[in-house]
Design an enzyme around this catalytic site. Structure first.
Site, short mmCIF file in Angstrom:
data_model
loop_
_atom_site.label_atom_id
_atom_site.label_comp_id
_atom_site.label_asym_id
_atom_site.label_seq_id
_atom_site.Cartn_x
_atom_site.Cartn_y
_atom_site.Cartn_z
N CYS A 269 41.08 31.73 52.02
CA CYS A 269 41.61 33.05 51.67
C CYS A 269 42.85 32.83 50.79
CB CYS A 269 41.96 33.74 52.98
SG CYS A 269 42.56 35.39 52.81
N CYS B 40 43.24 37.38 57.09
CA CYS B 40 43.50 37.82 55.73
C CYS B 40 44.13 39.20 55.76
CB CYS B 40 42.21 37.92 54.95
SG CYS B 40 41.45 36.35 54.63
N CYS C 229 53.34 42.37 47.87
CA CYS C 229 52.38 43.26 47.20
C CYS C 229 53.08 44.59 46.95
CB CYS C 229 51.14 43.48 48.07
SG CYS C 229 49.93 44.57 47.27
N GLU D 172 51.19 32.11 51.40
CA GLU D 172 50.32 31.57 52.43
C GLU D 172 48.84 31.64 52.02
OE1 GLU D 172 53.00 32.78 56.32
OE2 GLU D 172 51.68 34.27 55.47
N CYS E 95 49.33 47.10 56.40
CA CYS E 95 49.31 45.71 55.91
C CYS E 95 50.70 45.08 55.93
CB CYS E 95 48.76 45.70 54.49
SG CYS E 95 48.85 44.10 53.70
N CYS F 212 50.27 49.52 51.44
CA CYS F 212 49.30 50.07 52.39
C CYS F 212 49.95 50.04 53.78
CB CYS F 212 48.01 49.26 52.40
SG CYS F 212 47.19 49.27 50.80
N1 SAH Z 1 44.99 43.53 48.11
C1 SAH Z 1 43.64 43.28 48.35
C2 SAH Z 1 43.35 41.95 49.00
C3 SAH Z 1 44.26 41.50 50.11
S1 SAH Z 1 44.16 42.39 51.63
C4 SAH Z 1 43.01 44.41 49.15
O1 SAH Z 1 43.74 45.24 49.65
O2 SAH Z 1 41.79 44.46 49.21
C5 SAH Z 1 42.64 41.82 52.34
C6 SAH Z 1 42.01 42.79 53.35
O3 SAH Z 1 42.75 42.81 54.59
C7 SAH Z 1 41.98 44.20 52.86
O4 SAH Z 1 40.75 44.81 53.14
C8 SAH Z 1 43.08 44.83 53.66
O5 SAH Z 1 42.95 46.21 53.72
C9 SAH Z 1 42.94 44.15 54.98
N2 SAH Z 1 44.13 44.26 55.85
C10 SAH Z 1 45.40 44.33 55.47
N3 SAH Z 1 46.23 44.38 56.53
C11 SAH Z 1 45.45 44.36 57.61
C12 SAH Z 1 45.72 44.39 59.02
N4 SAH Z 1 46.96 44.48 59.49
N5 SAH Z 1 44.67 44.34 59.87
C13 SAH Z 1 43.42 44.24 59.38
N6 SAH Z 1 43.11 44.20 58.08
C14 SAH Z 1 44.11 44.27 57.19
FE1 SF4 Z 2 48.48 45.02 48.98
FE2 SF4 Z 2 48.06 44.76 51.58
FE3 SF4 Z 2 47.30 46.97 50.34
FE4 SF4 Z 2 45.96 44.67 49.88
S1 SF4 Z 2 46.09 45.77 51.82
S2 SF4 Z 2 46.69 46.19 48.37
S3 SF4 Z 2 47.68 43.21 50.04
S4 SF4 Z 2 49.42 46.27 50.57
#
Ligand code: SAH
Ligand code: SF4
Length: 361
Positions: free
Chosen positions: A111, A347, A118, A98, A125, A122
């Site tokens: 984005c 994002c 991934c 996406e 996420c 995290c």
């Molecule tokens: N992997 C990279 C880029 C993709 S995530 C990273 O982690 O930076 C993009 C951003 O969205 C990151 O700052 C991530 O921590 C945040 N993010 C992920 N899941 C989220 C959620 N459920 N609510 C708000 N922000 C989120």
């Molecule tokens: Fe991966 Fe989501 Fe963590 Fe970004 S925030 S590194 S996309 S698991």
């Protein structure tokens, strides 16, 4: 013309000089490389048939050996709340990824995803909860940009953020290869200052990106200023400590002379306390930077377990208080609005549609 994508070389994985070499190998001339490059990137060609100034036999030859388009648009979802749109793409091996286009006052930000899923898990996420399938190719990263441009017109996208599915610095090859094209001559509407790579923090790769000299902006997903808490919500912190990650971020800032963004998703009781505010202030003031506060988007649709299931968003009143506290300490702060949250388009929240796809494979 027939287009069997799976067995062909993806032309968008190649640099201009590599395309030139391939054309010479095909018995054509070097200057044809620029023509092909121009058709792909300036005229958004999706078939060799469109390349009118190439000899017919060469077009047929190219069509047999190379693919021009790596993704199909499966669905475009519009948000009822905002102008945000989510694109669902399918790769040639039937993976789903996406991208989101987020229009704002004076800009339209795309984005981009860099991986199917991934590996970093995290806890907040949706993509992380989903797991990991594979890296996207350079062509697949670029095609998200090309296909959205094709839909809205070439000048439409003004900013690019690597904040979709996946960790860009784990797919280093895809990230570097796509930056190489995005910052090349072909694209005058996208200067390096309008491109941001967001990372959860891989120190060695942050330094390598700095040394690659693209000088794009870097965003670090910080989310907690404390090692132990960060390790709980971002397991990557157990491998690369926050200290080492911040050292690498300082290096990036010094080498590229760009301002760093710290992304900070606000989680109730976990990173929104007074001690968090103080420690975040210290980190941010140590170099030219700003803080981008992201309201936490619930990932309840993923049926999370463990810590993921316990996470709650900080209330908007408390987010404002926290942001004001940072501002009082002279930190530049942006609070991201939850544009498009009705289609889970924010994002970092991309994944819902791909779930079955990953489970079946
Ligand atoms: N992997 C990279 C880029 C993709 S995530 C990273 O982690 O930076 C993009 C951003 O969205 C990151 O700052 C991530 O921590 C945040 N993010 C992920 N899941 C989220 C959620 N459920 N609510 C708000 N922000 C989120
Ligand atoms: Fe991966 Fe989501 Fe963590 Fe970004 S925030 S590194 S996309 S698991």
């Amino acid at each position: 013309m027939k287009n069997d994508l799976s067995k062909k070389t993806e032309l968008k994985n190649l640099t201009l000089s590599e395309i030139e070499d391939h054309l010479v190998e095909l018995g054509s001339q070097k200057f044809r490389g620029k023509q092909v490059f121009n058709w792909m990137y300036n005229n958004l060609a999706t078939s060799f048939d469109e390349m009118q100034n190439l000899p017919k036999e060469l077009r047929a030859d190219l069509d047999e050996k190379y693919s021009l388009k790596t993704l199909e648009v499966l669905e475009v979802q519009n948000s009822a709340e905002s102008n945000t749109r989510k694109f669902l793409f399918e790769t040639s091996d039937k993976r789903k990824i996406e991208s989101v286009i987020i229009p704002d006052k004076d800009r339209n930000t795309l984005c981009l995803s860099t991986q199917v899923g991934c590996p970093l898990d995290c806890k907040f996420c949706a993509t992380g909860v989903l797991g990991f399938k594979r890296n996207l190719t350079v062509g697949e990263i670029i095609d998200q940009y090309m296909l959205v441009s094709k839909e809205f017109g070439k000048e439409y996208i003004t900013n690019l953020v690597y904040m979709g599915m996946g960790e860009p610095l784990i797919n280093f090859k895809g990230t570097i290869g796509s930056l190489n094209i995005f910052t090349s001559e072909f694209n005058k509407s996208l200067s390096r200052t309008r491109i941001t790579v967001s990372t959860s923090g891989i120190p060695g790769k942050i330094k390598e990106l700095a040394d690659n000299n693209f000088r794009v902006k870097l965003a670090l997903s910080l989310h907690s200023p404390f090692e132990d808490i960060r390790s709980k919500i971002m397991p990557i912190n157990r491998k690369y400590s926050l200290k080492d990650t911040l050292d690498a971020v300082h290096y990036y800032s010094r080498v590229t002379k760009t301002r760093i963004t710290f992304e900070y998703t606000m989680l109730k009781g976990i990173n929104d306390r007074q001690e968090d505010l103080e420690a975040l202030t210290k980190i941010s003031r140590a170099l030219p930077s700003k803080v981008n506060i992201i309201p936490f988007n619930s990932i309840a649709h993923m049926v999370p377990t463990g810590l993921s299931a316990e996470l709650e968003p900080t209330s908007s009143a408390d987010i404002e208080k926290f942001a004001d506290g940072l501002r009082d300490n002279n930190i530049t702060v942006m609070v991201r609005d939850t544009q498009g949250s009705d289609i889970a388009a924010a994002c970092g929240q991309l994944a819902a549609k791909t779930e079955n796809n990953l489970e079946q494979n």
